[in-house]
Design a protein around this motif. Sequence first.
Motif, PDB file in Angstrom:
ATOM      1  N   LYS A   2     -40.178  26.966 -12.056  1.00  0.00           N
ATOM      2  CA  LYS A   2     -41.291  26.195 -11.544  1.00  0.00           C
ATOM      3  C   LYS A   2     -42.130  25.679 -12.694  1.00  0.00           C
ATOM      4  CE  LYS A   2     -40.615  26.703  -7.114  1.00  0.00           C
ATOM      5  NZ  LYS A   2     -40.395  25.603  -6.210  1.00  0.00           N
ATOM      6  N   SER A   3     -42.817  24.592 -12.452  1.00  0.00           N
ATOM      7  CA  SER A   3     -43.692  24.028 -13.470  1.00  0.00           C
ATOM      8  C   SER A   3     -44.927  24.882 -13.623  1.00  0.00           C
ATOM      9  CB  SER A   3     -44.093  22.602 -13.089  1.00  0.00           C
ATOM     10  OG  SER A   3     -44.918  22.630 -11.943  1.00  0.00           O
ATOM     11  N   ALA A   4     -45.702  24.591 -14.690  1.00  0.00           N
ATOM     12  CA  ALA A   4     -46.901  25.376 -14.962  1.00  0.00           C
ATOM     13  C   ALA A   4     -47.901  25.293 -13.832  1.00  0.00           C
ATOM     14  CB  ALA A   4     -47.535  24.902 -16.276  1.00  0.00           C
ATOM     15  N   THR A   5     -47.914  24.183 -13.110  1.00  0.00           N
ATOM     16  CA  THR A   5     -48.883  24.034 -12.032  1.00  0.00           C
ATOM     17  C   THR A   5     -48.628  25.006 -10.900  1.00  0.00           C
ATOM     18  OG1 THR A   5     -47.529  22.292 -11.032  1.00  0.00           O
ATOM     19  CG2 THR A   5     -49.259  21.596 -12.548  1.00  0.00           C
ATOM     20  N   HIS A   6     -47.423  25.568 -10.827  1.00  0.00           N
ATOM     21  CA  HIS A   6     -47.096  26.546  -9.803  1.00  0.00           C
ATOM     22  C   HIS A   6     -47.119  27.960 -10.376  1.00  0.00           C
ATOM     23  CE1 HIS A   6     -45.320  22.839  -8.089  1.00  0.00           C
ATOM     24  NE2 HIS A   6     -45.694  23.374  -6.950  1.00  0.00           N
ATOM     25  N   SER A   7     -47.745  28.140 -11.536  1.00  0.00           N
ATOM     26  CA  SER A   7     -47.742  29.425 -12.198  1.00  0.00           C
ATOM     27  C   SER A   7     -48.883  30.300 -11.706  1.00  0.00           C
ATOM     28  CB  SER A   7     -47.841  29.227 -13.717  1.00  0.00           C
ATOM     29  OG  SER A   7     -47.619  30.441 -14.380  1.00  0.00           O
ATOM     30  N   ILE A   8     -48.982  31.483 -12.301  1.00  0.00           N
ATOM     31  CA  ILE A   8     -50.061  32.423 -12.006  1.00  0.00           C
ATOM     32  C   ILE A   8     -51.126  32.230 -13.078  1.00  0.00           C
ATOM     33  CG2 ILE A   8     -50.705  34.840 -11.726  1.00  0.00           C
ATOM     34  CD1 ILE A   8     -48.674  34.037  -9.682  1.00  0.00           C
ATOM     35  N   PRO A   9     -52.325  31.775 -12.743  1.00  0.00           N
ATOM     36  CA  PRO A   9     -53.364  31.616 -13.770  1.00  0.00           C
ATOM     37  C   PRO A   9     -53.732  32.966 -14.372  1.00  0.00           C
ATOM     38  CG  PRO A   9     -53.965  30.449 -11.746  1.00  0.00           C
ATOM     39  CD  PRO A   9     -52.786  31.313 -11.421  1.00  0.00           C
ATOM     40  N   LEU A  10     -53.719  33.029 -15.699  1.00  0.00           N
ATOM     41  CA  LEU A  10     -54.050  34.262 -16.414  1.00  0.00           C
ATOM     42  C   LEU A  10     -55.281  34.043 -17.289  1.00  0.00           C
ATOM     43  CD1 LEU A  10     -50.508  35.349 -17.693  1.00  0.00           C
ATOM     44  CD2 LEU A  10     -51.713  36.235 -15.694  1.00  0.00           C
ATOM     45  N   HIS A  47     -55.758  48.294 -23.134  1.00  0.00           N
ATOM     46  CA  HIS A  47     -55.917  47.154 -24.039  1.00  0.00           C
ATOM     47  C   HIS A  47     -54.860  46.101 -23.752  1.00  0.00           C
ATOM     48  CE1 HIS A  47     -58.872  49.487 -26.273  1.00  0.00           C
ATOM     49  NE2 HIS A  47     -58.009  50.491 -26.298  1.00  0.00           N
ATOM     50  N   GLN A  48     -54.670  45.809 -22.488  1.00  0.00           N
ATOM     51  CA  GLN A  48     -53.705  44.794 -22.119  1.00  0.00           C
ATOM     52  C   GLN A  48     -54.209  43.419 -22.564  1.00  0.00           C
ATOM     53  OE1 GLN A  48     -55.200  46.801 -19.889  1.00  0.00           O
ATOM     54  NE2 GLN A  48     -56.361  45.583 -18.448  1.00  0.00           N
ATOM     55  N   ASP A  49     -53.271  42.513 -22.809  1.00  0.00           N
ATOM     56  CA  ASP A  49     -53.631  41.173 -23.272  1.00  0.00           C
ATOM     57  C   ASP A  49     -54.193  40.312 -22.147  1.00  0.00           C
ATOM     58  OD1 ASP A  49     -52.875  41.623 -25.895  1.00  0.00           O
ATOM     59  OD2 ASP A  49     -50.805  40.995 -25.552  1.00  0.00           O
ATOM     60  N   PHE A  50     -53.539  40.365 -20.972  1.00  0.00           N
ATOM     61  CA  PHE A  50     -53.866  39.410 -19.918  1.00  0.00           C
ATOM     62  C   PHE A  50     -54.158  40.099 -18.589  1.00  0.00           C
ATOM     63  CE2 PHE A  50     -50.501  37.524 -22.663  1.00  0.00           C
ATOM     64  CZ  PHE A  50     -51.295  36.601 -23.332  1.00  0.00           C
ATOM     65  N   LEU A  51     -54.928  39.403 -17.770  1.00  0.00           N
ATOM     66  CA  LEU A  51     -55.195  39.814 -16.392  1.00  0.00           C
ATOM     67  C   LEU A  51     -55.084  38.577 -15.512  1.00  0.00           C
ATOM     68  CD1 LEU A  51     -58.342  42.108 -16.817  1.00  0.00           C
ATOM     69  CD2 LEU A  51     -56.063  42.849 -16.094  1.00  0.00           C
ATOM     70  N   PRO A  52     -54.829  38.743 -14.223  1.00  0.00           N
ATOM     71  CA  PRO A  52     -54.822  37.581 -13.330  1.00  0.00           C
ATOM     72  C   PRO A  52     -56.225  36.980 -13.247  1.00  0.00           C
ATOM     73  CG  PRO A  52     -54.156  39.600 -12.160  1.00  0.00           C
ATOM     74  CD  PRO A  52     -54.509  39.998 -13.532  1.00  0.00           C
ATOM     75  N   ILE A 229     -50.544  32.363 -23.906  1.00  0.00           N
ATOM     76  CA  ILE A 229     -50.554  32.760 -22.505  1.00  0.00           C
ATOM     77  C   ILE A 229     -49.324  32.182 -21.818  1.00  0.00           C
ATOM     78  CG2 ILE A 229     -51.803  32.629 -20.310  1.00  0.00           C
ATOM     79  CD1 ILE A 229     -54.373  32.376 -21.818  1.00  0.00           C
ATOM     80  N   PRO A 230     -48.525  33.001 -21.144  1.00  0.00           N
ATOM     81  CA  PRO A 230     -47.351  32.471 -20.436  1.00  0.00           C
ATOM     82  C   PRO A 230     -47.793  31.494 -19.339  1.00  0.00           C
ATOM     83  CG  PRO A 230     -47.285  34.872 -20.562  1.00  0.00           C
ATOM     84  CD  PRO A 230     -48.643  34.467 -20.989  1.00  0.00           C
ATOM     85  N   ILE A 231     -47.065  30.396 -19.203  1.00  0.00           N
ATOM     86  CA  ILE A 231     -47.425  29.426 -18.171  1.00  0.00           C
ATOM     87  C   ILE A 231     -46.333  29.235 -17.124  1.00  0.00           C
ATOM     88  CG2 ILE A 231     -49.059  28.153 -19.604  1.00  0.00           C
ATOM     89  CD1 ILE A 231     -46.873  26.096 -20.133  1.00  0.00           C
ATOM     90  N   GLN A 232     -45.086  29.608 -17.450  1.00  0.00           N
ATOM     91  CA  GLN A 232     -44.045  29.530 -16.436  1.00  0.00           C
ATOM     92  C   GLN A 232     -44.210  30.689 -15.455  1.00  0.00           C
ATOM     93  OE1 GLN A 232     -42.172  27.027 -16.007  1.00  0.00           O
ATOM     94  NE2 GLN A 232     -42.579  25.925 -17.912  1.00  0.00           N
ATOM     95  N   PHE A 233     -43.736  30.502 -14.228  1.00  0.00           N
ATOM     96  CA  PHE A 233     -44.072  31.434 -13.162  1.00  0.00           C
ATOM     97  C   PHE A 233     -43.626  32.862 -13.441  1.00  0.00           C
ATOM     98  CE2 PHE A 233     -43.181  33.735  -9.221  1.00  0.00           C
ATOM     99  CZ  PHE A 233     -44.446  33.707  -8.645  1.00  0.00           C
ATOM    100  N   VAL A 234     -42.356  33.079 -13.764  1.00  0.00           N
ATOM    101  CA  VAL A 234     -41.867  34.453 -13.897  1.00  0.00           C
ATOM    102  C   VAL A 234     -42.548  35.200 -15.050  1.00  0.00           C
ATOM    103  CG1 VAL A 234     -39.850  35.902 -14.357  1.00  0.00           C
ATOM    104  CG2 VAL A 234     -39.678  33.996 -12.742  1.00  0.00           C
ATOM    105  N   PRO A 235     -42.625  34.630 -16.269  1.00  0.00           N
ATOM    106  CA  PRO A 235     -43.343  35.354 -17.335  1.00  0.00           C
ATOM    107  C   PRO A 235     -44.808  35.608 -16.985  1.00  0.00           C
ATOM    108  CG  PRO A 235     -42.003  33.595 -18.259  1.00  0.00           C
ATOM    109  CD  PRO A 235     -41.991  33.393 -16.777  1.00  0.00           C
ATOM    110  N   LYS A 238     -45.003  38.431 -14.397  1.00  0.00           N
ATOM    111  CA  LYS A 238     -44.806  39.737 -15.014  1.00  0.00           C
ATOM    112  C   LYS A 238     -46.052  40.185 -15.778  1.00  0.00           C
ATOM    113  CE  LYS A 238     -41.033  40.793 -17.143  1.00  0.00           C
ATOM    114  NZ  LYS A 238     -39.904  40.739 -18.089  1.00  0.00           N
ATOM    115  N   GLN A 239     -46.639  39.268 -16.541  1.00  0.00           N
ATOM    116  CA  GLN A 239     -47.829  39.625 -17.313  1.00  0.00           C
ATOM    117  C   GLN A 239     -48.997  39.990 -16.397  1.00  0.00           C
ATOM    118  OE1 GLN A 239     -48.524  40.051 -20.525  1.00  0.00           O
ATOM    119  NE2 GLN A 239     -46.444  39.622 -21.200  1.00  0.00           N
ATOM    120  N   SER A 240     -49.116  39.283 -15.284  1.00  0.00           N
ATOM    121  CA  SER A 240     -50.237  39.537 -14.380  1.00  0.00           C
ATOM    122  C   SER A 240     -50.153  40.911 -13.724  1.00  0.00           C
ATOM    123  CB  SER A 240     -50.303  38.448 -13.297  1.00  0.00           C
ATOM    124  OG  SER A 240     -49.192  38.525 -12.423  1.00  0.00           O
TER     125      SER A 240
END
Length: 345
Positions: A2-10, A47-52, A229-235, A238-240
């Motif tokens: 999926k494109s970045a627009t369909h990703s999970i905002p982090l 000390h995680q890098d990212f959150l949803p 910051i990952p922008i594709q959906f699956v990465p 996972k980070q979220s």
Amino acid sequence: MKSATHSIPLIRANSLHDLGELFKEQNPDIHALIASISAPLDVQQCHQDFLPEATLRSLIKVFGESCSPQAFIIAIQHACKTRYIPSVIAQLSQYGPMTVRSALEQFNEIISDHSSGARLSLKHFNGDDWFVRDKEGVCEDWFKYAEVFSVIFMDELVSALSGRRHWNRYVTLRSSDMESFITCPQLAHIQFFTHRSVTGIRLDASILNTDALLHRYPSNHAAQVLRPIPIQFVPAFKQSLQPYVRMGKLPLSQASRILCLHTRTIQRRLHAVGLTYRDVIEEIVLERAQDLLLNSCLSITAIAANMGYGDSANFTRFFKRKMAMTPSQYRCQKSAKAGVSRDRR
């Protein structure tokens, strides 16, 4: 994919901690606050890098609902003037002299390194220049609080960069029910237009072409290299979820609540790339287990408990199914290879 627009905002995790400072005066029940915004239970220690981004939206909503509109505005203005704006200008000062226009354009790049859902830009409409924030979710209950925050931040940033406190502010808002905010004395210097397509502040060329005042908050540090910051959906997915899987196995229904995504949407997007929700969670658990085996002194039993397993035998079976060796064998093998590598140096 999926494109970045369909990703999970982090967001970067420190953004949540920074915004959490707004609650200091209220002396809240921290555990209740963390639960109410669906943040990881150990968010203060990890000390995680990212959150949803959904956790940040919930935090601004909870704070907005906990005080009057006037108190909300005063708190946000204070935070912007004392924390956020000095930090931004210190980062901008690393790039050398520039105009306000160039500084805002550079800021739009900086903010994207801290929030994959943040979209700010300079745009030209009908002969006028606008500093614009484009954000989805106008019908959500967090949106109006986030929009007021953004307007105050954008206004304070332009004022700090230009040194101009007195200029005609024309601001467009996407939200329609904003009377309780826009009639507050603290925002009396702004002319608002509600129910518009974007959030934006009109800027004159005289402001944009002014030399940016970057010397007020000089940076004494080299530019920080941040992990992208990952922008594709699956990465991004996972980070979220990584901070939550630390607490044990994570049901799909709980992931849905955390990310504010319907379970069917999650399943459909994963199916599109040949994955199931179980596949992703097992990848997260395996990666976390490997990290603990190699970079901690925790026992296998303790690591199993950390990963949400009631006993180490079940954890060992899972690990062996994935890696064709037991956790103990993996730790020994990797430790031995690391020792050989050190000996060859």
